[in-house]
Design a protein around this motif. Structure first.
Motif, PDB file in Angstrom:
ATOM      1  N   LYS A   1       0.835  -1.204   0.000  1.00  0.00           N
ATOM      2  CA  LYS A   1       0.000   0.000   0.000  1.00  0.00           C
ATOM      3  C   LYS A   1       0.867   1.250   0.000  1.00  0.00           C
ATOM      4  N   ARG A   2       1.951   1.230   0.758  1.00  0.00           N
ATOM      5  CA  ARG A   2       2.839   2.405   0.810  1.00  0.00           C
ATOM      6  C   ARG A   2       3.481   2.654  -0.549  1.00  0.00           C
ATOM      7  N   LEU A   3       3.892   1.588  -1.235  1.00  0.00           N
ATOM      8  CA  LEU A   3       4.514   1.735  -2.545  1.00  0.00           C
ATOM      9  C   LEU A   3       3.510   2.213  -3.592  1.00  0.00           C
ATOM     10  N   ILE A   4       2.264   1.717  -3.497  1.00  0.00           N
ATOM     11  CA  ILE A   4       1.221   2.160  -4.428  1.00  0.00           C
ATOM     12  C   ILE A   4       0.944   3.650  -4.237  1.00  0.00           C
ATOM     13  N   ASN A   5       0.873   4.095  -2.983  1.00  0.00           N
ATOM     14  CA  ASN A   5       0.670   5.520  -2.708  1.00  0.00           C
ATOM     15  C   ASN A   5       1.852   6.352  -3.204  1.00  0.00           C
ATOM     16  N   LYS A   6       3.045   5.769  -3.118  1.00  0.00           N
ATOM     17  CA  LYS A   6       4.234   6.447  -3.634  1.00  0.00           C
ATOM     18  C   LYS A   6       4.098   6.672  -5.134  1.00  0.00           C
ATOM     19  N   PHE A   7       3.585   5.670  -5.843  1.00  0.00           N
ATOM     20  CA  PHE A   7       3.376   5.815  -7.282  1.00  0.00           C
ATOM     21  C   PHE A   7       2.313   6.874  -7.571  1.00  0.00           C
ATOM     22  N   LYS A   8       1.210   6.822  -6.846  1.00  0.00           N
ATOM     23  CA  LYS A   8       0.112   7.756  -7.105  1.00  0.00           C
ATOM     24  C   LYS A   8       0.525   9.205  -6.868  1.00  0.00           C
ATOM     25  N   ASN A   9       1.513   9.431  -6.011  1.00  0.00           N
ATOM     26  CA  ASN A   9       1.939  10.790  -5.681  1.00  0.00           C
ATOM     27  C   ASN A   9       3.045  11.312  -6.595  1.00  0.00           C
ATOM     28  N   LEU A  10       3.442  10.514  -7.591  1.00  0.00           N
ATOM     29  CA  LEU A  10       4.464  10.962  -8.529  1.00  0.00           C
ATOM     30  C   LEU A  10       3.929  12.108  -9.390  1.00  0.00           C
ATOM     31  N   GLU A  11       4.827  12.971  -9.845  1.00  0.00           N
ATOM     32  CA  GLU A  11       4.428  14.048 -10.735  1.00  0.00           C
ATOM     33  C   GLU A  11       4.012  13.485 -12.089  1.00  0.00           C
ATOM     34  N   ALA A  12       3.191  14.253 -12.804  1.00  0.00           N
ATOM     35  CA  ALA A  12       2.576  13.780 -14.052  1.00  0.00           C
ATOM     36  C   ALA A  12       3.608  13.363 -15.088  1.00  0.00           C
ATOM     37  N   VAL A  13       4.716  14.086 -15.188  1.00  0.00           N
ATOM     38  CA  VAL A  13       5.707  13.781 -16.215  1.00  0.00           C
ATOM     39  C   VAL A  13       6.316  12.391 -16.009  1.00  0.00           C
ATOM     40  N   TYR A  14       6.514  12.014 -14.743  1.00  0.00           N
ATOM     41  CA  TYR A  14       7.090  10.697 -14.449  1.00  0.00           C
ATOM     42  C   TYR A  14       6.045   9.597 -14.640  1.00  0.00           C
ATOM     43  N   LYS A  15       4.818   9.871 -14.241  1.00  0.00           N
ATOM     44  CA  LYS A  15       3.757   8.881 -14.420  1.00  0.00           C
ATOM     45  C   LYS A  15       3.483   8.645 -15.904  1.00  0.00           C
ATOM     46  N   SER A  16       3.600   9.693 -16.713  1.00  0.00           N
ATOM     47  CA  SER A  16       3.379   9.535 -18.150  1.00  0.00           C
ATOM     48  C   SER A  16       4.383   8.567 -18.756  1.00  0.00           C
ATOM     49  N   ALA A  17       5.641   8.699 -18.347  1.00  0.00           N
ATOM     50  CA  ALA A  17       6.666   7.791 -18.845  1.00  0.00           C
ATOM     51  C   ALA A  17       6.394   6.358 -18.397  1.00  0.00           C
ATOM     52  N   LEU A  18       5.959   6.202 -17.157  1.00  0.00           N
ATOM     53  CA  LEU A  18       5.667   4.865 -16.628  1.00  0.00           C
ATOM     54  C   LEU A  18       4.450   4.260 -17.324  1.00  0.00           C
ATOM     55  N   TYR A  19       3.464   5.102 -17.637  1.00  0.00           N
ATOM     56  CA  TYR A  19       2.301   4.617 -18.381  1.00  0.00           C
ATOM     57  C   TYR A  19       2.721   4.086 -19.748  1.00  0.00           C
ATOM     58  N   GLU A  20       3.594   4.814 -20.425  1.00  0.00           N
ATOM     59  CA  GLU A  20       4.045   4.388 -21.745  1.00  0.00           C
ATOM     60  C   GLU A  20       4.775   3.050 -21.663  1.00  0.00           C
TER      61      GLU A  20
END
Length: 212
Positions: free
Chosen positions: A87-106
Motif C-alpha cells: 500500500k505504501r509503494l502504491i501511494n508512492k506511485f500515485k503521488n508521482l508528478e505527471a511527467v514521471y507517471k506519463s513515462a511509466l504509463y508508456e
C-alpha cells in the motif's frame, strides 16, 4: 567449549520436544487419581513434590500456548506487513508528478513493460533513483538502454485501472439517481475520465519510443 559436553543430554533436547514432555509428565502426575498413582508408586512422590510439578505444568503449558499463538499468527502478521508495504509503494506511485507517471504509463502499455531511453535522460535518472524502473546491462550505441518497470509500479497502475473500473461501474449502475444530484457533472466527468484512462492504458504500443 569442552564444558558443553558436560551438559546433561536431556538439557540439550530441543524445546519443541522438551516442553511438551514436561507439560504432559507434570500434568499426568497432577491429574491422575490417588489409586492409579499408588499403583505406579508415585503417590508419595507426588505429595512431596506437588507444588514443583504444578509450577512446571503451569509454566510449560503457558509457553506451549504462546508458541502456538505465535506460529499460528505469523502468516497473518506477514500478510499484514506485506499489505502495508504494498500500500505504501502504491501511494508512492500515485503521488508521482505527471511527467514521471506519463513515462511509466508508456512503459506499461508496451508488451514487455519496457522502453528505450538515454541514460542521461532526466526522467530516466529520477525514476532510477526512486527504484521505479531498472535498466538492462547491455546498451544501444553506448548510451541508450532498455528500461523496464519495477513490480510496485505495476501494482500502482493496476490499482488505478481498478479504481477507474469502479467509478465506471458505479456511474452506470446509479446513473438515474446521480442525475438528481447537484454535483452530477462531477460524477459524469469522473466517468468520462475513467473511460478515457482505460482506453489509453489498455491500448498496447510498441517499445520504440525514446522521447522521454
Amino acid at each position: 567449549m569442552d564444558w558443553l559436553d558436560k551438559i546433561p543430554k536431556w538439557i540439550q533436547i530441543p524445546l519443541k520436544i522438551l516442553l511438551p514432555v514436561l507439560c504432559i509428565f507434570s500434568g499426568f502426575l497432577l491429574l491422575i487419581s490417588d489409586n492409579f498413582a499408588e499403583k505406579l508408586y508415585l503417590k508419595e512422590f507426588r505429595q512431596q513434590n506437588g507444588f514443583a510439578f504444578g509450577l512446571i505444568f503451569t509454566i510449560t503449558l503457558t509457553l506451549i500456548l504462546v508458541y502456538i499463538i505465535f506460529f499460528a499468527s505469523k502468516p497473518l502478521i506477514e500478510k499484514v506487513k506485506n499489505y502495508l508495504v504494498k500500500k505504501r509503494l502504491i501511494n508512492k506511485f500515485k503521488n508521482l508528478e505527471a511527467v514521471y507517471k506519463s513515462a511509466l504509463y508508456e512503459m506499461y502499455r508496451t508488451p514487455t513493460h519496457s522502453i528505450r531511453m538515454e541514460i542521461s535522460n532526466s526522467v530516466a535518472t529520477y525514476l532510477l533513483g526512486i527504484h521505479a524502473i531498472d535498466r538492462s546491462v547491455v546498451s544501444t550505441m553506448g548510451y541508450v538502454f532498455e528500461f523496464f518497470l519495477q513490480p510496485w509500479v505495476i501494482w500502482g497502475i493496476e490499482e488505478e485501472i481498478g479504481d477507474a473500473e469502479k467509478v465506471i461501474r458505479k456511474f452506470e449502475k446509479n446513473k438515474h439517481n446521480l442525475q438528481k444530484r447537484k454535483d452530477f457533472n462531477l460524477y459524469q466527468q469522473a466517468y468520462e475520465n475513467g473511460k478515457e484512462f482505460l482506453k489509453f492504458i489498455q491500448s498496447p504500443v510498441e517499445a520504440e519510443s525514446d522521447e522521454w
